[in-house]
Design a protein around this motif. Sequence first.
Motif, PDB file in Angstrom:
ATOM      1  N   GLY A  29       0.637  -1.496  -0.046  1.00 27.24           N
ATOM      2  CA  GLY A  29       0.090   0.194  -0.048  1.00 27.24           C
ATOM      3  C   GLY A  29       1.031   1.427  -0.131  1.00 27.24           C
ATOM      4  O   GLY A  29       0.135   2.386   0.552  1.00 27.24           O
ATOM      5  N   TYR A  30       2.568   0.817  -0.277  1.00 27.05           N
ATOM      6  CA  TYR A  30       3.496   2.277  -0.161  1.00 27.05           C
ATOM      7  C   TYR A  30       3.023   2.447  -1.285  1.00 27.05           C
ATOM      8  O   TYR A  30       3.257   2.181  -2.689  1.00 27.05           O
ATOM      9  N   THR A  31       2.619   4.090  -2.191  1.00 32.54           N
ATOM     10  CA  THR A  31       2.484   4.425  -2.687  1.00 32.54           C
ATOM     11  C   THR A  31       3.286   5.960  -3.342  1.00 32.54           C
ATOM     12  O   THR A  31       4.248   5.671  -4.248  1.00 32.54           O
ATOM     13  N   THR A  32       4.113   6.812  -1.985  1.00 28.77           N
ATOM     14  CA  THR A  32       5.162   7.094  -2.371  1.00 28.77           C
ATOM     15  C   THR A  32       6.171   7.237  -1.540  1.00 28.77           C
ATOM     16  O   THR A  32       6.213   6.901  -0.806  1.00 28.77           O
ATOM     17  N   PRO A  33       7.446   7.425  -2.072  1.00 30.89           N
ATOM     18  CA  PRO A  33       8.143   6.653  -1.291  1.00 30.89           C
ATOM     19  C   PRO A  33       8.513   7.803  -0.130  1.00 30.89           C
ATOM     20  O   PRO A  33       8.321   9.337  -0.583  1.00 30.89           O
ATOM     21  N   ILE A  76      13.282   9.872   3.473  1.00 30.84           N
ATOM     22  CA  ILE A  76      14.664   8.925   3.524  1.00 30.84           C
ATOM     23  C   ILE A  76      14.613   8.110   2.040  1.00 30.84           C
ATOM     24  O   ILE A  76      15.584   7.600   1.968  1.00 30.84           O
ATOM     25  N   GLN A  77      13.607   7.247   1.723  1.00 27.79           N
ATOM     26  CA  GLN A  77      13.096   5.942   0.994  1.00 27.79           C
ATOM     27  C   GLN A  77      14.062   6.703  -0.161  1.00 27.79           C
ATOM     28  O   GLN A  77      14.825   6.592  -1.155  1.00 27.79           O
ATOM     29  N   ALA A  78      13.358   8.064  -0.916  1.00 28.15           N
ATOM     30  CA  ALA A  78      13.709   8.185  -2.352  1.00 28.15           C
ATOM     31  C   ALA A  78      15.462   9.010  -2.418  1.00 28.15           C
ATOM     32  O   ALA A  78      16.079   8.623  -3.137  1.00 28.15           O
ATOM     33  N   THR A  94      12.483   7.306  13.716  1.00 30.73           N
ATOM     34  CA  THR A  94      11.453   6.035  13.297  1.00 30.73           C
ATOM     35  C   THR A  94      10.314   7.074  13.091  1.00 30.73           C
ATOM     36  O   THR A  94      10.467   7.858  13.518  1.00 30.73           O
ATOM     37  N   GLY A  95      10.162   6.391  11.260  1.00 29.95           N
ATOM     38  CA  GLY A  95       8.661   7.143  11.847  1.00 29.95           C
ATOM     39  C   GLY A  95       9.012   7.985  10.163  1.00 29.95           C
ATOM     40  O   GLY A  95       8.284   8.436   9.425  1.00 29.95           O
ATOM     41  N   SER A  96       9.729   7.883  10.032  1.00 27.51           N
ATOM     42  CA  SER A  96      10.677   8.641   8.859  1.00 27.51           C
ATOM     43  C   SER A  96      10.061   7.196   7.538  1.00 27.51           C
ATOM     44  O   SER A  96      10.425   8.250   6.994  1.00 27.51           O
ATOM     45  N   GLY A  97      10.108   6.176   7.975  1.00 25.81           N
ATOM     46  CA  GLY A  97      10.212   5.315   6.766  1.00 25.81           C
ATOM     47  C   GLY A  97      10.855   4.644   6.609  1.00 25.81           C
ATOM     48  O   GLY A  97      11.437   4.353   5.265  1.00 25.81           O
ATOM     49  N   LYS A  98      12.308   4.790   7.409  1.00 25.73           N
ATOM     50  CA  LYS A  98      13.693   4.211   7.231  1.00 25.73           C
ATOM     51  C   LYS A  98      13.660   2.664   7.291  1.00 25.73           C
ATOM     52  O   LYS A  98      14.601   2.153   6.748  1.00 25.73           O
ATOM     53  N   THR A  99      12.657   1.661   7.853  1.00 24.46           N
ATOM     54  CA  THR A  99      12.941   0.271   7.477  1.00 24.46           C
ATOM     55  C   THR A  99      13.183  -0.002   6.270  1.00 24.46           C
ATOM     56  O   THR A  99      14.300  -0.646   5.776  1.00 24.46           O
ATOM     57  N   ALA A 100      11.878   0.333   5.550  1.00 29.87           N
ATOM     58  CA  ALA A 100      11.721   0.151   4.068  1.00 29.87           C
ATOM     59  C   ALA A 100      13.225   0.948   2.818  1.00 29.87           C
ATOM     60  O   ALA A 100      13.475   0.284   2.735  1.00 29.87           O
TER      61      ALA A 100
END
Length: 467
Positions: free
Chosen positions: A20-24, A27-29, A47-53
């Motif tokens: 369900g992730y649509t936009t990085p 941190i992912q980008a 935490t919460g920035s999406g760093k795991t992915a």
Amino acid sequence: MNFSELGLSAKVLEAVAAAGYTTPTAIQAQAIPPALTRTDVLGLAQTGSGKTAAFVLPMLTMLEKGRARARMPRTLILEPTRELAAQVQEAFETLGKLHNLSVALLIGGVAFEPQAVKIDRGADVVIATPGRLLDHFERGRLLLTGIEMLVIDEADRMLDMGFIPDIERICKLLPFTRQTLFFSATMPPEIQRITSQFLHNPARIEATRASSTVETTEQHLVSAPHDPKLKRDALRRLLRTQANVKNGIVFANRKTTVALLEKSLSRHGFSAGALHGDMDQSARLKMLAAFRNNEVTYLIASDVAARGLDIPDVSHVFNYDVPIHAEDYVHRIGRTGRAGREGHAFTMACREDSKYVRAIEALIKKDIEWFDIGGGSAPQADEAEAPARERQPRRRQRGAKSAERPPRAEAAPKPERSPRAEAKPKAEHAPRRERAAPSRPLPDAPESGGFHQGNMPAFLARPVRAQ
Ligand code: AMP
């Protein structure tokens, strides 16, 4: 920016879409493209920035080539806590479901042998806390010479928890040619030293949640009494001002306070559970599950116990104590307002906390507004003890809705599950000044004189606007 522009494999993109992730996220980008070219990454991210992915996705893409050998894992992720390690494993289950990888979780507090058996059979990914990883290594159950990619997550937490010597030791056991992805919410000197020692020409990325924290989390200070009993009264008043609590974490600095608050809130009819460092692993996981499933509305936690807690949609964070370390504030409020959701963070502060409040404001480069919880005479003393800045004119608070606020019964948070809530101390029955309050900014408080304990300033006697 789209996930398909980052260079991830087709299989990974499919899993990302299924998650369900649509936009990085930022941190992912920024982290995924260099990570895919085997460049080291130094990411300043919370935490919460999406760093795991941000590290799981390139790792998955990389693992599509080659296969694991017995006792020689190919990738290693180091996490400071068992909970965080378990959550990274969950991320692999979600994002790596098309990859059929073998993921070994090496954490303390659970049986050693099944973990060793998993490594014996060949693990593509090892997610570990440093101590347990070294245990396996020292018992000769694990070879680290096959590691192609190392992730060090929440490095500043590792520092807080005294893991840096272990990290240094582990890094020296790994092949020099490995790739390293390193994430930390802050960069104290000790962490900088580690990064210059173990990273090679890293891509430096800064994607703290500062912007999303500012945009999506309303942060407030609440004037609180020093006296513990009055402070607990004030906490309950504060909780009752928030009609839209879906779930909240109440942070306290000491585990004894955690236990006390849990008892006190439960006694007053709030749905509360405790999470502190003295609880064994299974009790912690059980409590966490109850909180995730909304069986418990308020989780009372200490910093240590809450580290790495990943609950995506916490609506509120309440700091019963001002954190001593400003970085902890960032971590604590990082539990709310995640992935662009609206968050609310309240920090109870008395005069003794002034210097900590100032340190937090300096760190987040922002003044935190004060929030008035009303509550009759108790705050009189509290106001006098409040940090100096509170004596300044109050500003109109965002989203003030006093006129629409329903009477207390309806405004009470849903955890008030028993009629015992009625048997509250007197102050709680006091008419809520804010109910009839006009929605206009408060008059200015006097600058000095007449603003000391036992001498109520005129503005306190006037109606108070609630938010
Ligand atoms: P993390 O910072 O890795 O703990 O991630 C915080 C939360 O954001 C987790 O619940 C993730 O599932 C979620 N998340 C991560 N990346 C994305 C994304 N690109 N879009 C939406 N949610 C995301």
